[in-house]
Motif scaffolding. Structure first.
Motif, PDB file in Angstrom:
ATOM      1  N   ALA A  85       0.812  -1.215   0.000  1.00  0.00           N
ATOM      2  CA  ALA A  85       0.000   0.000   0.000  1.00  0.00           C
ATOM      3  C   ALA A  85       0.845   1.264   0.000  1.00  0.00           C
ATOM      4  O   ALA A  85       0.632   2.167   0.793  1.00  0.00           O
ATOM      5  N   LEU A  86       1.806   1.319  -0.919  1.00  0.00           N
ATOM      6  CA  LEU A  86       2.581   2.556  -1.062  1.00  0.00           C
ATOM      7  C   LEU A  86       1.771   3.533  -1.903  1.00  0.00           C
ATOM      8  O   LEU A  86       1.036   3.125  -2.794  1.00  0.00           O
ATOM      9  N   TYR A  87       1.919   4.827  -1.611  1.00  0.00           N
ATOM     10  CA  TYR A  87       1.187   5.822  -2.390  1.00  0.00           C
ATOM     11  C   TYR A  87       1.870   5.967  -3.747  1.00  0.00           C
ATOM     12  O   TYR A  87       3.016   6.405  -3.823  1.00  0.00           O
ATOM     13  N   PRO A  88       1.174   5.576  -4.811  1.00  0.00           N
ATOM     14  CA  PRO A  88       1.852   5.470  -6.109  1.00  0.00           C
ATOM     15  C   PRO A  88       2.325   6.810  -6.667  1.00  0.00           C
ATOM     16  O   PRO A  88       3.243   6.844  -7.470  1.00  0.00           O
ATOM     17  N   HIS A  89       1.704   7.910  -6.217  1.00  0.00           N
ATOM     18  CA  HIS A  89       2.051   9.199  -6.812  1.00  0.00           C
ATOM     19  C   HIS A  89       3.187   9.890  -6.072  1.00  0.00           C
ATOM     20  O   HIS A  89       3.623  10.945  -6.483  1.00  0.00           O
ATOM     21  N   PHE A  98       5.112  10.549   4.757  1.00  0.00           N
ATOM     22  CA  PHE A  98       3.658  10.808   4.755  1.00  0.00           C
ATOM     23  C   PHE A  98       3.045  10.857   6.160  1.00  0.00           C
ATOM     24  O   PHE A  98       2.323  11.798   6.483  1.00  0.00           O
TER      25      PHE A  98
ATOM     26  N   GLU B 178      -6.551  -1.050   0.674  1.00  0.00           N
ATOM     27  CA  GLU B 178      -5.440  -0.988   1.619  1.00  0.00           C
ATOM     28  C   GLU B 178      -4.756   0.371   1.588  1.00  0.00           C
ATOM     29  O   GLU B 178      -4.175   0.804   2.578  1.00  0.00           O
ATOM     30  N   LEU B 179      -4.843   1.053   0.434  1.00  0.00           N
ATOM     31  CA  LEU B 179      -4.249   2.381   0.332  1.00  0.00           C
ATOM     32  C   LEU B 179      -5.008   3.363   1.221  1.00  0.00           C
ATOM     33  O   LEU B 179      -4.407   4.189   1.915  1.00  0.00           O
ATOM     34  N   ALA B 182      -4.146   2.444   4.760  1.00  0.00           N
ATOM     35  CA  ALA B 182      -2.799   2.891   5.110  1.00  0.00           C
ATOM     36  C   ALA B 182      -2.827   4.373   5.459  1.00  0.00           C
ATOM     37  O   ALA B 182      -2.227   4.794   6.446  1.00  0.00           O
ATOM     38  N   ASP B 186      -1.856   6.207   8.837  1.00  0.00           N
ATOM     39  CA  ASP B 186      -0.805   7.220   8.823  1.00  0.00           C
ATOM     40  C   ASP B 186      -1.296   8.561   9.353  1.00  0.00           C
ATOM     41  O   ASP B 186      -0.543   9.530   9.356  1.00  0.00           O
ATOM     42  N   ARG B 188      -4.356  10.379   8.500  1.00  0.00           N
ATOM     43  CA  ARG B 188      -5.179  11.304   7.724  1.00  0.00           C
ATOM     44  C   ARG B 188      -6.653  11.124   8.059  1.00  0.00           C
ATOM     45  O   ARG B 188      -7.124  10.004   8.254  1.00  0.00           O
ATOM     46  N   PRO B 200      -4.764  12.668  -6.122  1.00  0.00           N
ATOM     47  CA  PRO B 200      -3.517  12.536  -6.888  1.00  0.00           C
ATOM     48  C   PRO B 200      -3.422  11.206  -7.631  1.00  0.00           C
ATOM     49  O   PRO B 200      -2.908  11.150  -8.736  1.00  0.00           O
ATOM     50  N   THR B 201      -3.925  10.147  -7.009  1.00  0.00           N
ATOM     51  CA  THR B 201      -3.837   8.846  -7.659  1.00  0.00           C
ATOM     52  C   THR B 201      -4.772   8.762  -8.854  1.00  0.00           C
ATOM     53  O   THR B 201      -4.481   8.117  -9.850  1.00  0.00           O
TER      54      THR B 201
END
Ligand SMILES: Nc1ncnc2c1ncn2[C@@H]1O[C@H](COP(=O)(O)OP(=O)(O)OP(=O)(O)O)[C@@H](O)[C@H]1O
Ligand SMILES: [Mg+2]
Lengths: 378, 285
Positions: A85-89, A98, B178-179, B182, B186, B188, B200-201
């Motif tokens: 689940a890494l932020y792709p951008h 982050f 999962e994003l 996550a 983190d 948010r 952004p994605t």
């Protein structure tokens, strides 16, 4: 670092009980592995600890504070997902930073901390890249770094290694173990891989169908499985389970079936009782045809390199035997096997729970009872 | 895509003679379709470039070339003003629709709440209500609000695009859960996740949808005509000035129409990959 207490944690999805009344204490600095087959509720349990999923029932405590209803972002926990689940951008550096940006750290503080963590995980060269420009192992380390950067009370990890190839998996395993030792961090780690569980855990929690089957050190769960489920889940191949009967023979007990006759090493008298006999493949030894033991026929022999596994049939049940290569066995050979009494495990065929021999006090007027479920050793 | 599949040698070898025949037939059909699509547009530009006296000429090539029709169009209408107005209208409409669609789709995809299904169905159901049904109530409302004859009157009632909601929700449903988890871990908030992770994605998708919505808004004729009444504030309405009861003034009409189409074509040429992508991804094709 923190302690986690789960009190009667339960989660139902419609009619399905994914997690069923789990009571568990995770000590400070412990590496606790949740182990079980696919669909047993490991992820659901972890997500409830993380606060990503509300429990149907029960409580979650972090350092004695009830956090059951605290939103995920206010819990002092970090999670590493199977998919990373890494932020792709975002670049690697911004991915790692982050959580700190969300906590409104200053730019300089973030930069310093990210650089520090990237160095620990050997990512310093990669900080400018995007996740899609990384290998699986590197992505995994970035996900780890993003969890590390916050210095959380505890780490939660959901099968973080399952997307890596075998070689990378074993090196990353060592890396995570090392990290755990260095930081003294509390870790709750989900896996269905027993090698990961055995090598990394300080304690293993075995789950089956949402229920807690056994909690113990790797040695305890391997050497003294509390149920046929645990016995049949751990080990490769897992423990052999054979239908048999405990019968008195003179003043000692033996375990018997059509092609099976072994002494239990217990001096006692008891009426016959059906049991499930468990014996690990590596504890079986070849013996002479005239000695008492297990009689079977070899079906196939598997070569594992240093060892061989012989798959046999005993009556209409299967049995595996594992030993140094060459075993000297071939398909179709009759085999005669035996095992030491201390390596025999007895389970109740109905409930699947472990049976322990518990001598009855001598002043009792009742006949000595059957071996029955009890937590005390034989 | 289709053409590439038809001519691929592997196909030919695999199916032999009948395959070749089918491949030729495929090309013929595709060629006919392409001509049918492109010809009217070609004719529009060809006519606009003829000298005014040749406007009814049937020669395929417009010769001699003349820009007189364009000069005529610029002289008779405030072409620059109309183009600016139309651009403002299209961009504001698209941005507004995008924002509404984003918020609605995020709520529908990432949250669980009461009556969610029902609300979603109602939302999408507005797509099925013909424009003619809502036209009059909207018109009356605008007149009460004193927004007739204004660009705001054109834009505000169209701000909710059911298609936008539908497409974005579809994309967000496929967004890795999962994003989102996550980002929650983190630290948010839901609102923060929308702007720091989701938007952004989804940028390529949002860009493509925005272009689509802008083009749709740009091409709209009926609603602006209704709200702006006799005013010719947007270019689609400027076309009216060359249509009269005694017949149409074809030369400048074609020139104006040509200019009207031009921004859309340019946009398409520059962003072709994004637009095609958006359709492919949305599964609409
Ligand atoms: N959102 C959900 N809705 C309905 N059922 C669910 C949901 N999430 C999980 N379940 C069910 O709960 C059970 C446990 O799922 P869970 O994901 O915790 O398993 P797991 O042990 O993590 O398995 P795996 O090793 O495959 O990841 C499964 O039977 C699953 O079908
Ligand atoms: Mg899981």
């Amino acid at each position: 670092m923190s302690r986690i207490h789960l009190q009667g944690l339960t989660r139902r999805f419609g009619g399905v009980t994914a997690v069923d009344d789990i009571w568990l204490d995770v000590a400070d600095g412990e590496f606790l592995v949740l182990l079980g087959p696919s669909g047993c509720g490991k992820s659901t349990l972890l997500r409830m600890i993380a606060g990503l999923l509300a429990p149907t029932d029960g409580r979650v405590l972090l350092d004695e504070a009830d956090i059951t209803h605290l939103p995920a972002r206010e819990r002092d926990l970090a999670i590493v997902f199977q998919s990373y689940a890494l932020y792709p951008h975002l670049s690697v550096a911004r991915n790692i930073g982050f959580p700190l940006r969300a906590r409104r750290w200053s730019r300089d503080e973030i930069q310093a901390k990210v650089a520090e963590v990237a160095a620990v995980l050997d990512l310093s060269e990669l900080v400018a890249r995007k996740p899609k420009e990384l290998s699986g192992g590197q992505r995994q380390r970035v996900a780890l770094a993003r969890a590390l950067v916050r210095d959380p009370g505890a780490f939660l990890m959901d099968e973080p290694l399952s997307n890596l190839d075998a070689k990378l998996r074993s090196s990353t395993r060592a890396e995570i173990s090392g990290l755990h030792r260095r930081l003294g961090a509390t870790v709750v780690y989900v896996t269905h891989d027993q090698v990961e569980a055995m090598t990394m855990a300080t304690r293993i929690v075995l789950l089956d169908k949402g229920r807690l089957e056994q909690v113990g050190t790797p040695e305890e769960v391997y050497d003294r499985p509390e149920s046929t489920f645990v016995a049949g889940f751990l080990g490769s191949p897992p423990m052999n389970l054979l239908t048999a009967e405990v019968v008195p023979d003179g003043d000692a007990l033996r375990v018997r079936a059509a092609d099976l006759d072994l002494p239990l090493g217990i001096t006692a008298d008891t009426p016959p009782r059906p049991v499930a006999l468990g014996v690990r493949p590596e504890h079986l030894r070849l013996t002479t045809p005239d000695a008492a033991g297990i009689r079977g026929v070899v079906r196939t022999v598997e070569n594992l390199g240093s060892e061989e596994v012989a798959h046999c049939v005993v009556g209409d049940e299967r049995l595996c035997l594992r030993g140094a290569r060459p075993l000297g066995l071939h398909a179709g050979d009759p085999v005669h096997l035996t095992a030491a009494p201390e390596n025999l495990h007895l389970f109740d065929p109905g409930s699947g729970r472990r049976l322990a021999w518990q001598p009855v006090p001598s002043f009792s007027h009742h006949p000595p009872p059957l071996p029955h479920p009890a937590p005390s050793p034989i | 895509m289709t053409a590439a599949a038809v001519v691929s040698p592997v196909d030919d070898e695999a199916v032999g003679e009948s395959g070749r025949a089918r491949s030729i037939a495929g090309h013929v059909v595709l060629t006919l379709l392409s001509v049918a699509c492109v010809f009217p547009i070609y004719w529009l530009y060809a006519t606009s470039l003829r000298a005014p006296e040749d406007v009814y000429s049937l020669s395929v090539l417009p010769w001699p070339l003349s820009l007189e029709n364009y000069a005529d169009a610029f002289a008779k209408t405030d072409m620059v003003g109309m183009l600016v107005n139309t651009t403002v209208m299209a961009v504001l409409t698209a941005l507004g629709q995008l924002l509404v669609a984003l918020l609605a789709a995020y709520a529908f995809a990432a949250w669980r709440f009461r009556f969610q299904k029902l609300l979603y169905l109602m939302f999408v159901g507005t797509w099925l209500v013909p424009f003619q049904v809502t036209m009059l109530p909207n018109y009356v409302l605008l007149s009460r609000l004193d927004l007739l004859d204004t660009l705001a009157g054109v834009i505000i009632p169209t701000l909710c695009s059911a298609m936008g909601v539908l497409l974005l929700r579809q994309h967000l449903m496929g967004f890795p859960k999962e994003l989102l988890d996550a980002a929650r871990m983190d630290g948010r908030s839901s609102w923060g996740i929308l702007w720091t992770v989701v938007v952004p994605t989804l940028r390529p998708v949002l860009a493509a949808l925005g272009i689509l919505l802008a083009i749709t808004a740009w091409n709209e004729y009926f609603w602006p005509a209704l709200v702006l009444r006799r005013g010719n504030d947007v270019v689609q309405l400027g076309l009216r000035s060359f249509m009269g009861t005694e017949g149409n003034d074809w030369g400048p009409l074609m020139a104006t129409a040509g200019l009207t189409c031009l921004p859309v074509f340019l946009l398409y040429l520059v962003l072709q990959r994004h637009i095609v992508n958006a359709f492919v991804r949305s599964g609409l094709k």
